[in-house]
Design a protein around this motif. Sequence first.
Motif, PDB file in Angstrom:
ATOM      1  N   LEU A 193       0.828  -1.200   0.000  1.00 23.01           N
ATOM      2  CA  LEU A 193       0.000   0.000   0.000  1.00 23.01           C
ATOM      3  C   LEU A 193       0.870   1.260   0.000  1.00 23.01           C
ATOM      4  O   LEU A 193       0.670   2.175  -0.798  1.00 23.01           O
ATOM      5  N   ALA A 194       1.865   1.309   0.898  1.00 20.23           N
ATOM      6  CA  ALA A 194       2.737   2.477   0.988  1.00 20.23           C
ATOM      7  C   ALA A 194       3.564   2.640  -0.290  1.00 20.23           C
ATOM      8  O   ALA A 194       3.756   3.756  -0.783  1.00 20.23           O
ATOM      9  N   HIS A 195       4.039   1.526  -0.837  1.00 21.26           N
ATOM     10  CA  HIS A 195       4.835   1.594  -2.070  1.00 21.26           C
ATOM     11  C   HIS A 195       4.005   2.122  -3.234  1.00 21.26           C
ATOM     12  O   HIS A 195       4.458   3.005  -3.975  1.00 21.26           O
ATOM     13  N   GLN A 196       2.792   1.599  -3.392  1.00 20.83           N
ATOM     14  CA  GLN A 196       1.944   2.065  -4.491  1.00 20.83           C
ATOM     15  C   GLN A 196       1.564   3.530  -4.309  1.00 20.83           C
ATOM     16  O   GLN A 196       1.489   4.285  -5.279  1.00 20.83           O
ATOM     17  N   ALA A 197       1.352   3.951  -3.066  1.00 20.52           N
ATOM     18  CA  ALA A 197       1.031   5.354  -2.806  1.00 20.52           C
ATOM     19  C   ALA A 197       2.200   6.255  -3.192  1.00 20.52           C
ATOM     20  O   ALA A 197       2.008   7.345  -3.740  1.00 20.52           O
ATOM     21  N   SER A 198       3.428   5.804  -2.933  1.00 17.47           N
ATOM     22  CA  SER A 198       4.598   6.613  -3.316  1.00 17.47           C
ATOM     23  C   SER A 198       4.723   6.697  -4.832  1.00 17.47           C
ATOM     24  O   SER A 198       5.123   7.728  -5.369  1.00 17.47           O
ATOM     25  N   CYS A 199       4.365   5.606  -5.528  1.00 16.65           N
ATOM     26  CA  CYS A 199       4.394   5.628  -7.001  1.00 16.65           C
ATOM     27  C   CYS A 199       3.357   6.604  -7.548  1.00 16.65           C
ATOM     28  O   CYS A 199       3.622   7.345  -8.503  1.00 16.65           O
ATOM     29  N   MET A 200       2.184   6.619  -6.929  1.00 13.19           N
ATOM     30  CA  MET A 200       1.148   7.560  -7.343  1.00 13.19           C
ATOM     31  C   MET A 200       1.573   8.994  -7.042  1.00 13.19           C
ATOM     32  O   MET A 200       1.339   9.906  -7.845  1.00 13.19           O
ATOM     33  N   THR A 201       2.219   9.196  -5.905  1.00 13.83           N
ATOM     34  CA  THR A 201       2.701  10.530  -5.545  1.00 13.83           C
ATOM     35  C   THR A 201       3.738  11.004  -6.555  1.00 13.83           C
ATOM     36  O   THR A 201       3.737  12.169  -6.969  1.00 13.83           O
TER      37      THR A 201
END
Length: 394
Positions: A193-201
């Motif tokens: 979840l945190a990794h995908q959120a950083s990719c979206m950011t």
Amino acid sequence: SPVTVVITSEADTWDIDSSSCLGCGQFVDWDRMPDPEQEACIPRDILSKPPKELKKLAREGYWAASRALRAQVYHQLIQQVACRLVTPDALVYRDVANRLFGKLSVSSHPLPEFLEACSMPTYCLNLEGVTALKKILICVGNLFPDITYSPILPSLVALLLHYSEDEAQCFENISRLIASNAPHTSYIDQSFLAHQASCMTFGDLANKHCPAAHKLIASTSESVFEVYSEWLSWLFHDLPFNYAIRVFDVYLLEGQKVLYRIALALLKQYRLSVSPAELEGTHIKADLQAFVQNIAEHVTVDKLLERAFGIRLFSRKEIWLLQMANRKALMERGITMVQRRQSFHLAVDMQNFSSSIVTAQEMRIIWSWIPERFSLFPPLLLFSTSEDGCSLQR
């Protein structure tokens, strides 16, 4: 008294045995390393300088002048990272490693689940170094059961091993980065979840700060998100060692925010180096990876960092809030830690897309302009003149 003279051929190498020094490099295969940095006279009081001056020195590559200095700086900087009260240290590592491995070989122990499908760059480590890397990761998995996905961890441990006096010290330092609890600052994403959120950011930041590159990728790729999902791999997998270690210098002082900066600078440089015509029929994700791997042909590491820090980025708190908003959107979509391997695509189905107003390529560009947390959800048609007419009342 008699003097013994030993004559050696010019082909012999004279390696200085510094095994008692901090960061002696016993885990490193020196034959595979790039040309060594020249040693320089370094003032011993350098770490007493104020944080602003330390950041300036790190950005300018001051640590690169001496392996011993870099090792000392890394260890002391990480020891100053605010982290959870109960954080495993070197003594804990020795105890756990002895209990886990004993006389068994590391190969008999599987790597932690959080590394599933993750690459493991070794950055010129020798056989002893690769074994140490695996042991440390296995112990991390044992002592940090909350970590469910962290593709960046192997690279960080491998880089730290270059400047650690032993496995235990390397483990203690990576543990402090994992357990960091400084406000609005993070070092290592620890869930899907945190990794995908950083990719979206990163996608949101690329849209704002690299519009030309963003438009190029959107117009030539089926999924912009799929391209940006590799942004951390550009830095800690694809970059050559002498670039990656300079990234690591500033990362330890300034946290994840600098990673966004440097990845944006790489994206800007990529746009300067290619034309839309050259990308016809190419796989842009692989092309970007090859570009980063051969970055030395395009820009020096000093110039890359200079451009990265020339970008007027959001504050650390604003980036953190953007990450939290993206995490919330992912959770609403059902992307959670439990479903960490679940893949997803942004919501417009280009295979079945049709419009009398825009082409599929134009729609991809338009959709890429929408903040990532909103583009997760399928669009709902609210009004169409062909169906609802042109009356302002409707």
